[in-house]
Design a protein around this motif. Structure first.
Motif, short mmCIF file in Angstrom:
data_model
loop_
_atom_site.label_atom_id
_atom_site.label_comp_id
_atom_site.label_asym_id
_atom_site.label_seq_id
_atom_site.Cartn_x
_atom_site.Cartn_y
_atom_site.Cartn_z
N PHE A 37 26.81 -30.60 -9.68
CA PHE A 37 26.90 -29.23 -10.13
C PHE A 37 27.43 -28.40 -8.98
O PHE A 37 27.40 -28.82 -7.82
CB PHE A 37 25.52 -28.71 -10.57
CG PHE A 37 25.03 -29.34 -11.84
CD1 PHE A 37 24.57 -30.65 -11.86
CD2 PHE A 37 25.04 -28.63 -13.04
CE1 PHE A 37 24.12 -31.24 -13.03
CE2 PHE A 37 24.59 -29.22 -14.22
CZ PHE A 37 24.14 -30.52 -14.21
N ARG A 38 27.88 -27.19 -9.27
CA ARG A 38 28.35 -26.31 -8.20
C ARG A 38 27.98 -24.87 -8.50
O ARG A 38 27.80 -24.50 -9.67
CB ARG A 38 29.85 -26.46 -8.00
CG ARG A 38 30.72 -25.88 -9.11
CD ARG A 38 32.18 -26.19 -8.85
NE ARG A 38 33.06 -25.50 -9.79
CZ ARG A 38 34.38 -25.67 -9.83
NH1 ARG A 38 34.97 -26.52 -8.99
NH2 ARG A 38 35.11 -24.98 -10.71
N GLN A 39 27.87 -24.10 -7.42
CA GLN A 39 27.55 -22.69 -7.57
C GLN A 39 28.34 -21.90 -6.56
O GLN A 39 28.20 -22.10 -5.35
CB GLN A 39 26.05 -22.44 -7.39
CG GLN A 39 25.64 -21.03 -7.73
CD GLN A 39 24.13 -20.90 -7.86
OE1 GLN A 39 23.36 -21.75 -7.40
NE2 GLN A 39 23.69 -19.85 -8.52
N ALA A 40 29.17 -21.02 -7.07
CA ALA A 40 29.94 -20.12 -6.23
C ALA A 40 29.17 -18.83 -6.04
O ALA A 40 28.31 -18.48 -6.87
CB ALA A 40 31.30 -19.85 -6.87
N PRO A 41 29.43 -18.10 -4.96
CA PRO A 41 28.72 -16.84 -4.72
C PRO A 41 28.84 -15.89 -5.92
O PRO A 41 29.93 -15.66 -6.42
CB PRO A 41 29.42 -16.27 -3.49
CG PRO A 41 29.97 -17.47 -2.79
CD PRO A 41 30.37 -18.41 -3.88
N GLY A 42 27.68 -15.39 -6.36
CA GLY A 42 27.67 -14.44 -7.46
C GLY A 42 27.84 -15.04 -8.83
O GLY A 42 27.91 -14.31 -9.82
N PRO A 87 41.52 -23.12 -4.56
CA PRO A 87 40.58 -22.11 -4.04
C PRO A 87 39.43 -21.82 -5.00
O PRO A 87 38.33 -21.51 -4.56
CB PRO A 87 41.49 -20.89 -3.87
CG PRO A 87 42.83 -21.46 -3.57
CD PRO A 87 42.92 -22.69 -4.45
N GLU A 88 39.67 -21.94 -6.30
CA GLU A 88 38.59 -21.70 -7.26
C GLU A 88 37.53 -22.78 -7.27
O GLU A 88 36.50 -22.66 -7.95
CB GLU A 88 39.16 -21.51 -8.67
CG GLU A 88 40.14 -22.55 -9.12
CD GLU A 88 41.60 -22.13 -8.92
OE1 GLU A 88 41.92 -21.62 -7.83
OE2 GLU A 88 42.40 -22.33 -9.84
N ASP A 89 37.75 -23.86 -6.52
CA ASP A 89 36.73 -24.90 -6.39
C ASP A 89 35.73 -24.60 -5.28
O ASP A 89 34.77 -25.35 -5.07
CB ASP A 89 37.38 -26.26 -6.08
CG ASP A 89 38.24 -26.78 -7.23
OD1 ASP A 89 39.33 -27.32 -6.96
OD2 ASP A 89 37.80 -26.63 -8.39
N ILE A 90 35.95 -23.49 -4.56
CA ILE A 90 35.02 -23.12 -3.49
C ILE A 90 33.63 -22.89 -4.07
O ILE A 90 33.45 -22.10 -4.99
CB ILE A 90 35.52 -21.86 -2.77
CG1 ILE A 90 36.82 -22.14 -2.03
CG2 ILE A 90 34.45 -21.34 -1.82
CD1 ILE A 90 37.48 -20.91 -1.45
N ALA A 91 32.64 -23.58 -3.52
CA ALA A 91 31.27 -23.47 -4.01
C ALA A 91 30.36 -24.35 -3.18
O ALA A 91 30.82 -25.18 -2.39
CB ALA A 91 31.18 -23.89 -5.48
N MET A 92 29.07 -24.17 -3.38
CA MET A 92 28.08 -25.13 -2.91
C MET A 92 27.96 -26.19 -3.99
O MET A 92 27.77 -25.85 -5.16
CB MET A 92 26.74 -24.45 -2.68
CG MET A 92 25.69 -25.35 -2.04
SD MET A 92 26.03 -25.70 -0.32
CE MET A 92 25.42 -24.19 0.43
N TYR A 93 28.06 -27.44 -3.60
CA TYR A 93 27.99 -28.54 -4.55
C TYR A 93 26.65 -29.25 -4.42
O TYR A 93 26.21 -29.59 -3.31
CB TYR A 93 29.13 -29.52 -4.32
CG TYR A 93 30.45 -29.02 -4.86
CD1 TYR A 93 31.12 -27.97 -4.25
CD2 TYR A 93 31.02 -29.57 -6.00
CE1 TYR A 93 32.31 -27.48 -4.75
CE2 TYR A 93 32.22 -29.10 -6.51
CZ TYR A 93 32.86 -28.05 -5.88
OH TYR A 93 34.05 -27.58 -6.40
N TYR A 94 26.02 -29.48 -5.57
CA TYR A 94 24.69 -30.07 -5.61
C TYR A 94 24.70 -31.38 -6.39
O TYR A 94 25.30 -31.47 -7.46
CB TYR A 94 23.70 -29.13 -6.28
CG TYR A 94 23.49 -27.83 -5.56
CD1 TYR A 94 24.28 -26.72 -5.86
CD2 TYR A 94 22.50 -27.69 -4.59
CE1 TYR A 94 24.09 -25.51 -5.21
CE2 TYR A 94 22.31 -26.50 -3.93
CZ TYR A 94 23.11 -25.41 -4.25
OH TYR A 94 22.92 -24.22 -3.59
#
Length: 124
Positions: A37-42, A87-94
């Motif tokens: 899973f991933r979560q981008a800021p906001g 660039p839209e793949d920028i995120a924290m990946y879990y």
């Protein structure tokens, strides 16, 4: 207890590749579906890919053809090969493990165990 430890994140240029790893312990690795899973800021956490115990994989539309989920039972490790990064793949990946045995859905609430995350950054 269940432990999931991600690694492999970093910073790459657009079009580049990264491979994330998730080392699992504390349970029978091959018995459960796992996912990324991933979560981008906001933004809310979103499903990227899941792989069932039998190896069947499911991907979010936005990564189809670019990302590949896989696992190595001998190493109790889950992988996410990410190619053609944007660039839209920028995120924290879990990394996550499904709560129970059975087939997974690409939904946050289907998973009950989580790693601490690894950051992915992509520069244009």
């Amino acid at each position: 207890q269940v432990q999931l430890v991600e690694s492999g994140g970093g910073s790459v240029q657009a079009g580049g590749s990264l491979r994330l790893s998730c080392a699992a312990s504390g349970y029978t690795f091959g018995a459960y579906s796992m996912g990324w899973f991933r979560q981008a800021p906001g933004k809310e956490r979103e499903g990227v890919a899941v792989i069932d115990a039998d190896g069947r994989a499911t991907y979010a539309d936005f990564v189809k053809g670019r990302f590949t989920i896989s696992k190595d039972g001998a190493k109790s490790t889950l992988y996410l090969q990410m190619n053609s990064l944007k660039p839209e793949d920028i995120a924290m990946y879990y990394c996550a493990r499904r709560r129970y045995t059975g087939r997974a859905r690409l939904q946050y609430d289907d998973f009950g165990y989580w790693g601490q995350g690894t950051q992915v950054s992509v520069s244009s």
